[in-house]
Motif scaffolding. Structure first.
Motif, PDB file in Angstrom:
ATOM      1  N   TRP A   1     -13.438   7.561   1.731  1.00 32.39           N
ATOM      2  CA  TRP A   1     -12.892   7.322   0.378  1.00 32.39           C
ATOM      3  C   TRP A   1     -11.396   6.998   0.463  1.00 32.39           C
ATOM      4  CZ3 TRP A   1      -9.423   8.148  -3.386  1.00 32.39           C
ATOM      5  CH2 TRP A   1      -9.793   7.888  -4.701  1.00 32.39           C
ATOM      6  N   LEU A   2     -10.669   7.825   1.208  1.00 34.38           N
ATOM      7  CA  LEU A   2      -9.211   7.628   1.263  1.00 34.38           C
ATOM      8  C   LEU A   2      -8.869   6.308   1.948  1.00 34.38           C
ATOM      9  CD1 LEU A   2      -8.081  11.291   2.095  1.00 34.38           C
ATOM     10  CD2 LEU A   2      -7.727  10.103  -0.072  1.00 34.38           C
TER      11      LEU A   2
ATOM     12  N   SER B   1      -6.703   1.015   1.517  1.00 34.15           N
ATOM     13  CA  SER B   1      -6.806  -0.369   1.992  1.00 34.15           C
ATOM     14  C   SER B   1      -6.457  -1.381   0.900  1.00 34.15           C
ATOM     15  CB  SER B   1      -8.220  -0.635   2.528  1.00 34.15           C
ATOM     16  OG  SER B   1      -9.140  -0.615   1.455  1.00 34.15           O
ATOM     17  N   ARG B   2      -6.658  -1.004  -0.394  1.00 36.48           N
ATOM     18  CA  ARG B   2      -6.415  -1.986  -1.463  1.00 36.48           C
ATOM     19  C   ARG B   2      -4.968  -2.035  -1.900  1.00 36.48           C
ATOM     20  NH1 ARG B   2      -6.573   1.715  -4.294  1.00 36.48           N
ATOM     21  NH2 ARG B   2      -6.564   0.703  -6.307  1.00 36.48           N
ATOM     22  N   LYS B   3      -4.175  -1.078  -1.373  1.00 36.31           N
ATOM     23  CA  LYS B   3      -2.848  -0.902  -1.969  1.00 36.31           C
ATOM     24  C   LYS B   3      -1.897  -2.082  -1.774  1.00 36.31           C
ATOM     25  CE  LYS B   3      -0.738   3.053  -2.269  1.00 36.31           C
ATOM     26  NZ  LYS B   3      -0.133   4.294  -1.769  1.00 36.31           N
ATOM     27  N   ASN B   4      -2.137  -2.876  -0.734  1.00 35.14           N
ATOM     28  CA  ASN B   4      -1.248  -4.027  -0.519  1.00 35.14           C
ATOM     29  C   ASN B   4      -1.641  -5.228  -1.358  1.00 35.14           C
ATOM     30  OD1 ASN B   4       0.259  -2.661   1.325  1.00 35.14           O
ATOM     31  ND2 ASN B   4      -0.959  -3.336   3.086  1.00 35.14           N
ATOM     32  N   TYR B   5      -2.672  -5.074  -2.165  1.00 27.42           N
ATOM     33  CA  TYR B   5      -3.180  -6.246  -2.897  1.00 27.42           C
ATOM     34  C   TYR B   5      -3.127  -6.054  -4.413  1.00 27.42           C
ATOM     35  CZ  TYR B   5      -4.793  -7.457   1.735  1.00 27.42           C
ATOM     36  OH  TYR B   5      -4.836  -7.740   3.066  1.00 27.42           O
ATOM     37  N   THR B   6      -2.130  -5.335  -4.878  1.00 28.17           N
ATOM     38  CA  THR B   6      -2.082  -5.056  -6.323  1.00 28.17           C
ATOM     39  C   THR B   6      -1.262  -6.108  -7.081  1.00 28.17           C
ATOM     40  OG1 THR B   6      -0.261  -3.566  -5.885  1.00 28.17           O
ATOM     41  CG2 THR B   6      -2.424  -2.561  -6.180  1.00 28.17           C
ATOM     42  N   PHE B   7      -0.456  -6.896  -6.351  1.00 28.01           N
ATOM     43  CA  PHE B   7       0.487  -7.791  -7.045  1.00 28.01           C
ATOM     44  C   PHE B   7      -0.231  -8.760  -7.995  1.00 28.01           C
ATOM     45  CE2 PHE B   7       2.658 -11.845  -7.487  1.00 28.01           C
ATOM     46  CZ  PHE B   7       3.855 -11.436  -8.056  1.00 28.01           C
ATOM     47  N   PHE B   8      -1.162  -9.556  -7.475  1.00 27.70           N
ATOM     48  CA  PHE B   8      -1.770 -10.601  -8.314  1.00 27.70           C
ATOM     49  C   PHE B   8      -2.533 -10.039  -9.514  1.00 27.70           C
ATOM     50  CE2 PHE B   8      -0.994 -13.264  -4.524  1.00 27.70           C
ATOM     51  CZ  PHE B   8      -0.253 -14.257  -5.145  1.00 27.70           C
ATOM     52  N   PRO B   9      -3.461  -9.098  -9.300  1.00 27.21           N
ATOM     53  CA  PRO B   9      -4.192  -8.609 -10.484  1.00 27.21           C
ATOM     54  C   PRO B   9      -3.301  -7.894 -11.491  1.00 27.21           C
ATOM     55  CG  PRO B   9      -4.934  -7.478  -8.487  1.00 27.21           C
ATOM     56  CD  PRO B   9      -3.985  -8.543  -8.051  1.00 27.21           C
ATOM     57  N   GLN B  10      -2.233  -7.245 -11.004  1.00 29.03           N
ATOM     58  CA  GLN B  10      -1.381  -6.515 -11.955  1.00 29.03           C
ATOM     59  C   GLN B  10      -0.373  -7.415 -12.658  1.00 29.03           C
ATOM     60  OE1 GLN B  10       0.521  -2.989 -10.330  1.00 29.03           O
ATOM     61  NE2 GLN B  10      -1.464  -1.993 -10.149  1.00 29.03           N
TER      62      GLN B  10
ATOM     63  N   VAL C   1      -6.810 -12.397  -3.997  1.00 30.98           N
ATOM     64  CA  VAL C   1      -6.922 -11.186  -3.166  1.00 30.98           C
ATOM     65  C   VAL C   1      -8.267 -11.272  -2.435  1.00 30.98           C
ATOM     66  CG1 VAL C   1      -5.501  -9.617  -4.566  1.00 30.98           C
ATOM     67  CG2 VAL C   1      -7.900  -9.857  -5.088  1.00 30.98           C
ATOM     68  N   PRO C   2      -8.315 -10.763  -1.199  1.00 28.53           N
ATOM     69  CA  PRO C   2      -9.570 -10.889  -0.439  1.00 28.53           C
ATOM     70  C   PRO C   2     -10.729 -10.224  -1.186  1.00 28.53           C
ATOM     71  CG  PRO C   2      -7.811  -9.937   0.919  1.00 28.53           C
ATOM     72  CD  PRO C   2      -7.269 -10.057  -0.458  1.00 28.53           C
ATOM     73  N   THR C   3     -11.928 -10.775  -0.997  1.00 25.49           N
ATOM     74  CA  THR C   3     -13.085 -10.243  -1.743  1.00 25.49           C
ATOM     75  C   THR C   3     -13.408  -8.808  -1.318  1.00 25.49           C
ATOM     76  OG1 THR C   3     -14.465 -11.361  -0.150  1.00 25.49           O
ATOM     77  CG2 THR C   3     -14.182 -12.458  -2.264  1.00 25.49           C
ATOM     78  N   TRP C   4     -13.037  -8.434  -0.076  1.00 24.33           N
ATOM     79  CA  TRP C   4     -13.351  -7.060   0.322  1.00 24.33           C
ATOM     80  C   TRP C   4     -12.555  -6.047  -0.505  1.00 24.33           C
ATOM     81  CZ3 TRP C   4      -9.291  -4.159   1.870  1.00 24.33           C
ATOM     82  CH2 TRP C   4      -8.191  -4.786   2.474  1.00 24.33           C
ATOM     83  N   VAL C   5     -11.420  -6.496  -1.099  1.00 19.76           N
ATOM     84  CA  VAL C   5     -10.664  -5.590  -1.980  1.00 19.76           C
ATOM     85  C   VAL C   5     -11.488  -5.307  -3.241  1.00 19.76           C
ATOM     86  CG1 VAL C   5      -8.539  -5.321  -3.342  1.00 19.76           C
ATOM     87  CG2 VAL C   5      -8.445  -6.382  -1.072  1.00 19.76           C
ATOM     88  N   ASP C   6     -12.137  -6.365  -3.756  1.00 16.56           N
ATOM     89  CA  ASP C   6     -13.027  -6.169  -4.912  1.00 16.56           C
ATOM     90  C   ASP C   6     -14.165  -5.213  -4.545  1.00 16.56           C
ATOM     91  OD1 ASP C   6     -11.559  -7.913  -6.429  1.00 16.56           O
ATOM     92  OD2 ASP C   6     -12.823  -9.655  -5.987  1.00 16.56           O
ATOM     93  N   ASP C   7     -14.703  -5.396  -3.343  1.00 20.27           N
ATOM     94  CA  ASP C   7     -15.799  -4.512  -2.912  1.00 20.27           C
ATOM     95  C   ASP C   7     -15.324  -3.057  -2.862  1.00 20.27           C
ATOM     96  OD1 ASP C   7     -17.283  -6.772  -2.639  1.00 20.27           O
ATOM     97  OD2 ASP C   7     -17.073  -6.905  -0.452  1.00 20.27           O
ATOM     98  N   ALA C   8     -14.112  -2.865  -2.325  1.00 22.74           N
ATOM     99  CA  ALA C   8     -13.578  -1.494  -2.233  1.00 22.74           C
ATOM    100  C   ALA C   8     -13.387  -0.915  -3.640  1.00 22.74           C
ATOM    101  CB  ALA C   8     -12.246  -1.496  -1.469  1.00 22.74           C
ATOM    102  N   ASN C   9     -12.795  -1.717  -4.544  1.00 23.35           N
ATOM    103  CA  ASN C   9     -12.607  -1.238  -5.917  1.00 23.35           C
ATOM    104  C   ASN C   9     -13.940  -0.910  -6.573  1.00 23.35           C
ATOM    105  OD1 ASN C   9      -9.804  -1.220  -6.174  1.00 23.35           O
ATOM    106  ND2 ASN C   9      -9.744  -3.430  -6.510  1.00 23.35           N
ATOM    107  N   ASN C  10     -14.942  -1.788  -6.342  1.00 23.84           N
ATOM    108  CA  ASN C  10     -16.258  -1.544  -6.945  1.00 23.84           C
ATOM    109  C   ASN C  10     -16.851  -0.225  -6.459  1.00 23.84           C
ATOM    110  OD1 ASN C  10     -16.102  -3.898  -8.339  1.00 23.84           O
ATOM    111  ND2 ASN C  10     -17.268  -5.102  -6.851  1.00 23.84           N
ATOM    112  N   GLU C  11     -16.674   0.032  -5.153  1.00 25.68           N
ATOM    113  CA  GLU C  11     -17.248   1.276  -4.615  1.00 25.68           C
ATOM    114  C   GLU C  11     -16.541   2.504  -5.199  1.00 25.68           C
ATOM    115  OE1 GLU C  11     -17.890   1.334  -0.340  1.00 25.68           O
ATOM    116  OE2 GLU C  11     -18.173   3.523  -0.414  1.00 25.68           O
ATOM    117  N   LEU C  12     -15.211   2.425  -5.308  1.00 25.27           N
ATOM    118  CA  LEU C  12     -14.467   3.564  -5.866  1.00 25.27           C
ATOM    119  C   LEU C  12     -14.853   3.779  -7.336  1.00 25.27           C
ATOM    120  CD1 LEU C  12     -10.930   2.832  -4.322  1.00 25.27           C
ATOM    121  CD2 LEU C  12     -12.553   4.579  -3.586  1.00 25.27           C
ATOM    122  N   GLU C  13     -15.006   2.677  -8.055  1.00 20.23           N
ATOM    123  CA  GLU C  13     -15.379   2.790  -9.470  1.00 20.23           C
ATOM    124  C   GLU C  13     -16.787   3.367  -9.624  1.00 20.23           C
ATOM    125  OE1 GLU C  13     -12.594  -0.935 -10.869  1.00 20.23           O
ATOM    126  OE2 GLU C  13     -14.728  -1.063 -11.269  1.00 20.23           O
TER     127      GLU C  13
END
Ligand code: HEM
Length: 407
Positions: free
Chosen positions: A75-76, A81-90, A107-119
């Protein structure tokens, strides 16, 4: 959050500290324990996650990161892993969505995958909590620690809004229309905001204390004055007492060490943005700033005002001990006014009181029973950004049991 006298929170703290955290730390305490120490940054983040999710969902549907090492690591690492990719969506959400429709991923699609899993993980907890509430298997009928204090309050608030304002409500297009998703969104905000910030504070505080054994000893003497205190050896582990928040708040040194860690390594050191009001405003010495301009002040810099905090780079907890520092009333007021770890105004941290209480409880549980020392603090310097921990994302400390048996 009216948690200062919450029986649910006291029970949750008891389970998290005495049944999970202290046994883990006892098992790695020297000399037989882990010779390389233990990565406390991971352990503190797990402890604060267990605290906040217990308060949101109740113990039954909350996390157990302290004991579930493999899942917490998973989880951690997803979260980090997503923390370096917040600029564009924010900063450019519309542009990001536009490009995404064209299959161009800013942002790479794996960031979306990580966000989806956390959500999905958060939503599962929300659904399980709703089911527990519906089946009445929360606090009233079973263990009070299972009470999902925050979710219950949110559900009650939504129901009241629906019944009293209904279609007239300003919440009708989102919260009232999609209550389950709105609650899940609020919950993930709180568990993300709540675990990492407090975890970073504990990391830097335990690092400073490990560098200052005298301060640790003085803190321990203060903690032992709590009645009843949190010593494992005194009661041979049987009593499991959780001090009242008013008794913890009466300990000046405990308060001081936490405040100084929050000052010197504010977990959110970066700019906290605000829009200027129309038509214009004055900020400090700067007049005529037009409306609609994004401005911000970073806590990192505010906390280094040497007129308020002399030798600001020096860790000196006594700045926060009124009796020791000889402050005038004016100096004391300035010191408190410039403290900005939780920000201020309408967007100020909503969890500041919860954070102070949980940090006090965790520090009291640990430093009553253990002495800590640094094993490896390479990369302890704070990163630059918004929510910032150590560059290495790690801190290895060793633990030595005091006043009793080792694990
Ligand atoms: C040491 C621990 C903590 C620190 C230093 C901290 C600091 C902050 C800061 C600086 C902000 C930004 C406010 C702004 O933009 O002006 C914030 C927002 C927030 N914090 Fe905390 N926080 C901590 C713990 C917590 C906890 C335990 C919770 C759990 C409920 C929490 C929930 C939130 C939420 C939900 C927001 C967003 C508020 C909003 O935008 O309306 N925080 N926090």
């Amino acid at each position: 959050m009216a948690f200062h006298n919450s029986p649910a929170l006291a029970r949750q703290a008891q389970v998290i500290l005495y049944d999970r955290l202290l046994p883990l730390i006892s098992s790695v305490s020297s000399p037989q324990g882990s010779p390389g120490g233990i990565d406390v940054h991971e352990v503190w983040n797990s402890t604060t996650m267990d605290f906040i999710t217990a308060y949101l969902f109740g113990l039954k549907s909350g996390s157990n990161f302290i004991q579930n090492e493999s899942y917490r690591r998973h989880w951690l690492s997803l979260y980090q892993s997503r923390k370096n990719y917040t600029f564009f969506p924010q900063e450019l959400p519309r542009l990001t969505r536009f490009f995404k429709r064209l299959h161009i991923h800013l942002v790479p699609t794996w960031v979306d995958d990580a966000n989806n899993e956390l959500e999905a993980w958060c939503k599962e907890r929300c659904d399980a909590t709703s089911a527990n509430i519906a089946n009445k298997t929360t606090g009233e009928t079973t263990d009070i620690g299972n009470e999902p204090v925050v979710m219950k309050a949110l559900l009650a608030g939504i129901e009241k809004e629906e019944n009293t304002k209904g279609d007239e409500s300003v919440l009708r297009t989102e919260t009232l229309k999609y209550p389950e998703l709105s609650i899940a969104s609020e919950m993930i905000d709180q568990l993300a905001a709540g675990h990492e910030t407090a975890g970073i504070t504990l990391t830097y505080l335990s690092w400073h204390l490990s560098r200052n054994p005298d301060v640790q000893d003085a803190l321990r003497s203060e903690l032992l004055k709590l009645s009843p205190n949190m010593s494992l050896s005194q009661h041979d582990g049987a009593v499991k007492s959780i001090p009242k928040s008013k008794d913890l708040d009466a300990l000046p040194m405990l308060h001081a060490v936490i405040m100084e860690a929050l000052r010197l390594q504010a977990p959110i050191p970066g700019t906290q943005p605000r829009m200027t009001p129309y038509p214009s405003c004055t900020l400090g010495p700067y007049g005529n700033i037009p409306g609609g301009v994004r401005v911000g002040a970073p806590a990192h810099s505010v906390h280094r005002n040497c007129n308020v905090y002399p030798e600001p780079e020096r860790w000196d907890h006594k700045r926060w001990m009124d009796s020791e520092y000889g402050y005038t009333e004016k100096q004391r007021r300035e010191r408190d006014k410039w403290f900005w770890a939780f920000s201020s105004g309408g967007r100020m941290c909503i969890g500041s009181n919860f954070a102070m209480l949980e940090i006090k409880l965790i520090i009291a549980a640990i430093y009553t029973n253990f002495r800590t020392y640094i094993v490896n603090d390479d990369g302890i310097e704070q990163t630059d950004g918004y929510t910032c921990g150590p560059a290495s994302n790690k801190l290895f400390l060793g633990f030595e049991r005091v006043g009793g048996k080792t694990g």
